[in-house]
Motif scaffolding. Structure first.
Motif, PDB file in Angstrom:
ATOM      1  N   CYS A   1       1.022 -11.283  -0.774  1.00 32.31           N
ATOM      2  CA  CYS A   1      -0.203 -10.836   0.134  1.00 32.31           C
ATOM      3  C   CYS A   1      -1.402 -11.225  -0.601  1.00 32.31           C
ATOM      4  O   CYS A   1      -2.410 -10.269  -0.608  1.00 32.31           O
ATOM      5  N   SER A   2      -1.456 -12.450  -0.979  1.00 36.12           N
ATOM      6  CA  SER A   2      -2.511 -12.816  -1.702  1.00 36.12           C
ATOM      7  C   SER A   2      -3.974 -12.773  -1.136  1.00 36.12           C
ATOM      8  O   SER A   2      -5.200 -12.394  -1.811  1.00 36.12           O
ATOM      9  N   ASP A   3      -3.866 -12.993   0.172  1.00 35.99           N
ATOM     10  CA  ASP A   3      -5.348 -12.952   1.022  1.00 35.99           C
ATOM     11  C   ASP A   3      -5.975 -11.667   0.991  1.00 35.99           C
ATOM     12  O   ASP A   3      -7.277 -11.231   0.632  1.00 35.99           O
TER      13      ASP A   3
ATOM     14  N   GLY B   1      -4.652   2.365  -6.672  1.00 34.25           N
ATOM     15  CA  GLY B   1      -5.207   2.004  -5.273  1.00 34.25           C
ATOM     16  C   GLY B   1      -4.427   2.941  -4.337  1.00 34.25           C
ATOM     17  O   GLY B   1      -3.402   3.645  -4.422  1.00 34.25           O
ATOM     18  N   PRO B   2      -4.867   2.875  -3.011  1.00 38.29           N
ATOM     19  CA  PRO B   2      -4.391   3.671  -1.819  1.00 38.29           C
ATOM     20  C   PRO B   2      -2.924   3.228  -1.586  1.00 38.29           C
ATOM     21  O   PRO B   2      -2.226   4.101  -0.812  1.00 38.29           O
ATOM     22  N   ARG B   3      -2.531   2.049  -1.859  1.00 43.36           N
ATOM     23  CA  ARG B   3      -1.129   1.670  -1.610  1.00 43.36           C
ATOM     24  C   ARG B   3      -0.097   1.637  -2.804  1.00 43.36           C
ATOM     25  O   ARG B   3       0.898   1.130  -2.959  1.00 43.36           O
ATOM     26  N   ALA B   4      -0.729   2.672  -4.092  1.00 41.65           N
ATOM     27  CA  ALA B   4       0.245   2.723  -5.228  1.00 41.65           C
ATOM     28  C   ALA B   4       1.498   3.149  -4.717  1.00 41.65           C
ATOM     29  O   ALA B   4       1.925   3.950  -3.791  1.00 41.65           O
ATOM     30  N   GLY B   5       2.588   2.109  -5.310  1.00 39.17           N
ATOM     31  CA  GLY B   5       4.099   2.377  -4.911  1.00 39.17           C
ATOM     32  C   GLY B   5       4.442   1.414  -3.917  1.00 39.17           C
ATOM     33  O   GLY B   5       5.974   1.248  -3.909  1.00 39.17           O
TER      34      GLY B   5
ATOM     35  N   HIS C   1       4.513  -3.692   0.811  1.00 44.19           N
ATOM     36  CA  HIS C   1       5.542  -3.649   1.637  1.00 44.19           C
ATOM     37  C   HIS C   1       6.373  -2.185   1.236  1.00 44.19           C
ATOM     38  O   HIS C   1       6.204  -1.900   0.093  1.00 44.19           O
ATOM     39  N   ASP C   2       7.003  -1.614   2.136  1.00 43.11           N
ATOM     40  CA  ASP C   2       7.821  -0.337   1.799  1.00 43.11           C
ATOM     41  C   ASP C   2       8.936  -0.443   1.115  1.00 43.11           C
ATOM     42  O   ASP C   2       9.383   0.568   0.253  1.00 43.11           O
ATOM     43  N   THR C   3       9.587  -1.832   0.947  1.00 45.09           N
ATOM     44  CA  THR C   3      10.603  -1.921   0.287  1.00 45.09           C
ATOM     45  C   THR C   3      10.593  -3.344  -0.554  1.00 45.09           C
ATOM     46  O   THR C   3       9.721  -4.206  -0.107  1.00 45.09           O
ATOM     47  N   ALA C   4      11.279  -3.463  -1.777  1.00 44.28           N
ATOM     48  CA  ALA C   4      11.361  -4.619  -2.226  1.00 44.28           C
ATOM     49  C   ALA C   4      12.029  -5.916  -1.571  1.00 44.28           C
ATOM     50  O   ALA C   4      11.394  -6.928  -1.582  1.00 44.28           O
ATOM     51  N   ASP C   5      12.756  -5.516  -0.663  1.00 38.88           N
ATOM     52  CA  ASP C   5      13.395  -6.492   0.187  1.00 38.88           C
ATOM     53  C   ASP C   5      12.260  -7.093   1.121  1.00 38.88           C
ATOM     54  O   ASP C   5      12.465  -8.395   1.412  1.00 38.88           O
TER      55      ASP C   5
END
Length: 143
Positions: free
Chosen positions: A35-37, A13-17, A61-65
């Motif tokens: 981010c279930s919704d 998808g567009p947010r892969a990664g 999200h950009d990071t795991a944290d």
């Protein structure tokens, strides 16, 4: 069957990664929790239109944290501070160099996490629980 909850990266998808907090196991597969919704909106969109779905801007999200922090907020919204114990216990809220230890028959809980702590009336608050709980981290169990 036990489910495992951890942060993973989206692989398509567009947010892969991007990082999301997931649950699931080998039998049922993995699913997005923090981010279930947005994820539900994406998977309900016809496959041919999914990459253009506006919900992609609200997932990951950009990071795991950041994914762990988002899941923490999601679970803290489930905080229950009205639990009742059958027997007396001491409040375990941190106070100074020790614990409160005021007798109580009440507790705070975060379901489905394994967080249930006896807390007196003064300390049975979201602020106290936030200070006591550094979760969710990675865990296994069932919803």
């Amino acid at each position: 069957m036990v489910q495992y909850h951890t942060v993973q990266q989206l692989d398509s998808g567009p947010r892969a990664g991007a990082f999301v907090y997931t649950g699931g196991n080998d039998r049922i597969g993995r699913y997005v929790e923090c981010c279930s919704d947005a994820w539900l909106e994406i998977i309900r969109t016809p496959v041919s239109e999914r990459d253009a779905c506006a919900a992609w801007s609200r997932i990951g999200h950009d990071t795991a944290d950041e994914a762990y922090a988002h899941m923490r907020e999601h679970l803290l919204e489930r905080l229950s501070i009205d639990g009742r114990l059958a027997d007396w216990s001491g409040c375990i809220a941190p106070v100074g160099d020790g614990i409160c230890d005021v007798p109580t028959k009440r507790f705070a809980a975060i379901r489905p996490m394994y967080f249930q702590r006896p807390l007196c009336d003064e300390h049975r608050t979201r602020e106290t629980v936030e200070a006591m709980w550094d979760g969710p981290g990675d865990w296994s169990g069932s919803w």
